[in-house]
Design an enzyme around this catalytic site. Structure first.
Site, mmCIF file in Angstrom:
data_model
loop_
_atom_site.group_PDB
_atom_site.id
_atom_site.type_symbol
_atom_site.label_atom_id
_atom_site.label_comp_id
_atom_site.label_asym_id
_atom_site.label_seq_id
_atom_site.Cartn_x
_atom_site.Cartn_y
_atom_site.Cartn_z
ATOM 1 N N SER A 16 4.728 -5.594 -3.376
ATOM 2 C CA SER A 16 4.239 -5.221 -2.056
ATOM 3 C C SER A 16 3.218 -6.253 -1.630
ATOM 4 O O SER A 16 2.664 -6.988 -2.462
ATOM 5 C CB SER A 16 3.597 -3.829 -2.116
ATOM 6 O OG SER A 16 2.843 -3.561 -0.950
ATOM 7 N N TYR B 288 -2.455 2.139 -6.306
ATOM 8 C CA TYR B 288 -1.206 1.504 -5.869
ATOM 9 C C TYR B 288 -1.335 -0.025 -5.891
ATOM 10 O O TYR B 288 -0.452 -0.724 -6.392
ATOM 11 C CB TYR B 288 -0.855 1.988 -4.460
ATOM 12 C CG TYR B 288 0.448 1.428 -3.931
ATOM 13 C CD1 TYR B 288 1.663 1.917 -4.389
ATOM 14 C CD2 TYR B 288 0.458 0.417 -2.969
ATOM 15 C CE1 TYR B 288 2.865 1.420 -3.904
ATOM 16 C CE2 TYR B 288 1.652 -0.087 -2.479
ATOM 17 C CZ TYR B 288 2.856 0.413 -2.948
ATOM 18 O OH TYR B 288 4.039 -0.091 -2.478
ATOM 19 N N LYS C 249 0.800 -2.953 -8.082
ATOM 20 C CA LYS C 249 1.530 -4.017 -7.400
ATOM 21 C C LYS C 249 0.975 -5.404 -7.746
ATOM 22 O O LYS C 249 1.725 -6.377 -7.808
ATOM 23 C CB LYS C 249 1.516 -3.788 -5.887
ATOM 24 C CG LYS C 249 2.278 -2.533 -5.461
ATOM 25 C CD LYS C 249 3.700 -2.512 -6.021
ATOM 26 C CE LYS C 249 4.466 -1.279 -5.597
ATOM 27 N NZ LYS C 249 5.840 -1.254 -6.172
#
Length: 258
Positions: free
Chosen positions: A128, A141, A145
């Site tokens: 991402s 998160y 990533k």
């Protein structure tokens, strides 16, 4: 080797690399065929995984689909079989080593050792843009990533050091994608991406062995700007981009604090 000669060689290599890249801009891009190739897709029961499976089905690849959700992966398989692809499904929890080993024994074992032996294959990492820049209230998160991007870069470097040229690497770094993971995402400059569009761009990139795929393409500038801009300017740029989403932030009731 003399240090002066090493520096000279580095400069010449750098200049040659720029010239090579410039020439390649004007040459037609050759797309490889994946017809009959075994394509293993994890998380194939939903989102980008499902859409990517459909794209490879159109290219007549043999699909091996993994997901923790049996119903989801079977639905994906049914869609791909309608397109005409040969599909094998497995319920796998990729957080459990024993699940991965069991599924690998049942599949044609297309993992790195076998790929290295054959000097053939392609490894795709779904990351991402949050893997190169920090986003407030998405610390967990972003951390995963960043690890995914680091894995891609480190393994790419390792294969190059081992002079294994037949295994290609691709890393996908999109902005917000409409998968339901984050509620009501928005940005001043980047629309929420449609899953099917992301999958098409990803597969197109894989077919030309593109190492890093940022969606939208201008998102690749974010990592560069983070290095070049002073901290105050970075904060101003982040605010200017207007990234928003619904998030639950833990807070304490001051009246109940002890």
């Amino acid at each position: 080797m003399n240090i002066v000669l090493e520096i000279l060689l580095l400069l010449l290599t750098t200049i040659f690399s720029y010239l090579e890249a410039l020439v390649n801009l004007f040459l037609p891009v050759k797309r490889k065929s994946v017809s009959g190739e075994i394509v293993l897709i994890t998380g194939a029961g939903h989102g980008i995984g499902r859409a990517t499976a459909a794209e490879f089905a159109k290219l007549q690849s043999v699909l091996v689909l993994w997901d923790i959700n049996k119903n989801g992966v079977e639905e994906t398989a049914a869609q791909c079989r309608k397109i005409g692809a040969k599909v094998y499904t497995y319920v796998v929890d990729c957080s459990k080593r024993e699940d991965i080993s069991k599924a690998a024994d049942q599949t044609t074992r297309a993992f790195l050792p076998s790929m290295m032996k054959k000097n053939h294959g392609h490894i795709v990492t779904i990351a991402s843009l949050a893997g190169s820049i920090g986003v407030p209230f998405l610390v967990d998160y972003c951390s995963t990533k960043f690890a995914a991007v680091g894995f891609h870069k480190a393994l790419t470097a390792e294969l190059a050091a081992l002079k294994i040229s037949g295994i290609k690497m691709t890393c996908l770094c999109p902005t917000f994608v409409d998968t339901g993971f984050v509620k009501n995402p928005s940005s001043s400059f980047s629309p929420v991406l449609v899953t099917e569009d992301v999958a098409k761009t990803l597969v197109d990139g894989i077919l030309i062995n593109k190492k890093m795929i940022c969606i939208p393409s201008f998102a690749s500038l974010s990592a560069v700007l983070e290095v070049l801009l002073p901290e105050r300017a970075q904060r101003a740029l982040n605010a200017f981009q207007g990234v928003k989403f619904d998030a639950k932030v833990r807070c304490l009731d001051k009246d109940k604090q002890t």
